[in-house]
Design an enzyme around this catalytic site. Structure first.
Site, PDB file in Angstrom:
ATOM      1  N   ALA A 182      39.668  11.329  23.433  1.00 43.65           N
ATOM      2  CA  ALA A 182      41.019  10.773  23.353  1.00 43.65           C
ATOM      3  C   ALA A 182      41.805  11.405  24.486  1.00 43.65           C
ATOM      4  CB  ALA A 182      41.667  11.127  22.015  1.00 43.65           C
ATOM      5  N   ASP A 205      40.391  19.176  25.680  1.00 42.70           N
ATOM      6  CA  ASP A 205      39.958  19.254  24.278  1.00 42.70           C
ATOM      7  C   ASP A 205      38.488  19.645  24.199  1.00 42.70           C
ATOM      8  OD1 ASP A 205      42.397  18.633  23.260  1.00 42.70           O
ATOM      9  OD2 ASP A 205      42.001  16.481  23.055  1.00 42.70           O
ATOM     10  N   ASP A 232      49.895  23.854  38.912  1.00 42.85           N
ATOM     11  CA  ASP A 232      50.195  22.496  39.355  1.00 42.85           C
ATOM     12  C   ASP A 232      50.167  21.509  38.186  1.00 42.85           C
ATOM     13  OD1 ASP A 232      50.476  20.498  41.532  1.00 42.85           O
ATOM     14  OD2 ASP A 232      48.512  19.828  40.838  1.00 42.85           O
ATOM     15  N   GLU A 262      54.723  23.898  37.466  1.00 43.81           N
ATOM     16  CA  GLU A 262      55.383  22.705  37.983  1.00 43.81           C
ATOM     17  C   GLU A 262      55.404  21.657  36.875  1.00 43.81           C
ATOM     18  OE1 GLU A 262      54.853  18.804  40.705  1.00 43.81           O
ATOM     19  OE2 GLU A 262      53.184  19.852  39.791  1.00 43.81           O
TER      20      GLU A 262
END
Ligand code: CA
Length: 480
Positions: A182, A205, A232, A262
């Site tokens: 997913a 995951d 990043d 960021e």
């Protein structure tokens, strides 16, 4: 660190000459001299081709050491030059933060066949096809490096999405289908789910991915003797991974290992939420402040300067905000183009370098220039950096009380004799403002250090001065 200053030591259009690490090494003494206390260096590992800026990450363990993607060095140099540069910066007490690109990988060694479904780019939870077999660039076995540093090989099941079906050449967003597959949670909610950004998107995951990326973080920070990282694209990465990643790296490098993320969101609520999710373990760039300065530079006198720092990260989380004016993404022709116009840059840098709160970051392009063309802002930056080291101490009193002329004072402190300052910015007519600098300054004569004003201001019995500022300019007043 007291009055620390970060410099982002690259811009988007650096030449592909392999010289950046050497140039930065040669610049270490100068950076120390002007008050730069840390540098954010670009992604230092092999990208999908030599001229890649580093954000098209191929092999995180190849720091310019192995013959891969047709080159040993990266765009910026070799691993030896990288290590020598870092040692030299440390000799001058300048910390080094590596840009860590963990969201995606690019330039796979071979394709693999697996099930995927196309999704709507604007609503990634909506399938636009049933699952079918595609051929994706997901096989990474790093033939030039082999098993050195890490024996991990990447396969399709380590990714949550890819950008292309190589069997047909069709481009789009293909979500990998399979057991437990997913889009990752803990990511930005834009476009339904903003897990996918580009190339082959890592599946955080998957426990093997989590383990391998933690190993890399520990390895690279030790190998390069890093002081911190700039993370990043974290709005596309599971926020719980980021928290656990930093725990792992700090267990190795100590709690002072620095991290700034960021999270490119122009609203403070999203940033607040992110900080809470990662339990305040990471600083964030103050994106709302950047956009305020961008708008101020666009609108001229029609921008209400009294709102300049309202709703910014630095106003609410002063200890967690990295303040900046521009970066490689906001500069002209970049992905998030929102470059602050030149006339406003002295004001913007005056604000972030002299205010009490926030950790300011100077952009290479603003100090040295872009595409090899000299920056017009270096002189004013040198003046402001000097002012930060000599005068920007003590309490701050804000005067964001007028749409076209605003300012603040710093009272100075006893540790730094002669410190204290008054800053004003105007986006309209010439103006002036009566501001308090503290009774301990009474009877002093102050002058303006940027060269925009020639008169003197006397600090009166109440510790106040009436400071002028020229229209459309910055003024920084200090004790003569
Ligand atoms: Ca992602």
């Amino acid at each position: 660190m007291k009055n620390g200053v970060m410099m982002q030591y690259f811009e988007w259009n650096m030449p592909n000459n392999g010289n950046l690490w050497k140039e930065l090494k040669a610049d270490a003494a100068h950076l120390h001299e002007i008050g730069v206390t840390s540098v954010w260096i670009p992604p230092a590992y092999k990208g999908l081709k030599q001229e890649d800026e580093g954000y098209g990450t191929y092999d995180l363990y190849d720091l310019g050491e192995f013959d891969q993607k047709g080159t040993v060095r990266t765009k910026y140099g070799t691993v030896q030059e990288l290590k020598e540069m870092i040692a030299e910066l440390h000799r001058y007490q300048v910390s080094v933060y590596l840009d860590a690109v963990m969201n995606h990988k690019a330039g796979a060694d071979y394709t693999e066949k697996f099930l995927a479904r196309e999704v709507n780019p604007e609503q990634r939870e909506d399938a636009e096809s049933d699952p079918y077999e595609i051929e994706g660039w997901t096989g990474f076995n790093f033939p030039g490096r082999g098993d050195k540093y890490s024996a991990f090989k990447w396969h399709w099941y380590h990714f949550s999405g890819v950008d292309c079906d190589a069997s047909t050449g069709k481009e789009g967003i293909f979500q990998v289908v399979g057991e437990g597959k997913a889009w990752n949670g803990g990511v930005d909610g834009e476009n339904g789910n903003y897990d996918f950004l580009m190339f082959a998107d890592l599946d955080f995951d998957h426990p093997e991915v989590v383990g391998e990326m933690k190993n890399w973080g520990v390895w690279v920070s030790r190998e390069l003797n890093l002081d911190g990282m700039r993370l990043d694209a974290i709005k596309h990465i599971n926020d719980q991974f980021i928290k656990h990643f930093l725990e792992a790296v700090r267990a190795e490098r100590g709690d002072r290992f620095y991290a700034v993320g960021e999270c490119w969101k122009n609203d403070k609520e999203s940033l607040d939420e992110y900080l809470a999710q990662v339990e305040y373990q990471v600083d964030l760039f103050d994106v709302p402040l950047h956009y305020h300065m961008f708008q101020a530079s666009q609108k001229g006198r029609d921008f209400d300067l009294s709102t300049l720092i309202e709703g910014t990260l630095v106003a609410d989380h002063p200890d967690l905000a990295v303040t900046f004016v521009d970066n490689h993404d906001s500069q002209k022709n970049s992905s998030l183009e929102s470059q602050v116009k030149d006339w406003f840059k002295p004001m913007a840098y005056g604000l972030i370098l002299l205010m009490k709160e926030g950790y300011p970051c100077i952009f290479y392009g603003d100090y040295y220039g872009v595409k090899g063309k000299k920056s017009p802002h270096r002189l004013i930056l040198d003046i402001l950096l000097d002012a930060r080291r000599r005068y920007a101490f003590g309490e701050q009193h804000n005067y964001f009380d007028h749409p076209n002329t605003v300012g603040f004072t710093r009272t100075g402190d006893t540790e730094h004799p002669g410190s204290g300052l008054a800053l004003l910015i105007s986006n309209g007519e010439d103006g002036h403002k009566t501001m308090a600098v503290g009774q301990h300054h009474r009877g002093e004569y102050w002058y303006e250090i940027t060269g925009n004003r020639k008169e003197e201001v006397m600090i009166d019995e109440k510790g106040e001065g009436t400071f002028p500022v020229s229209g459309g300019k910055l003024a920084v007043w200090v004790k003569r």
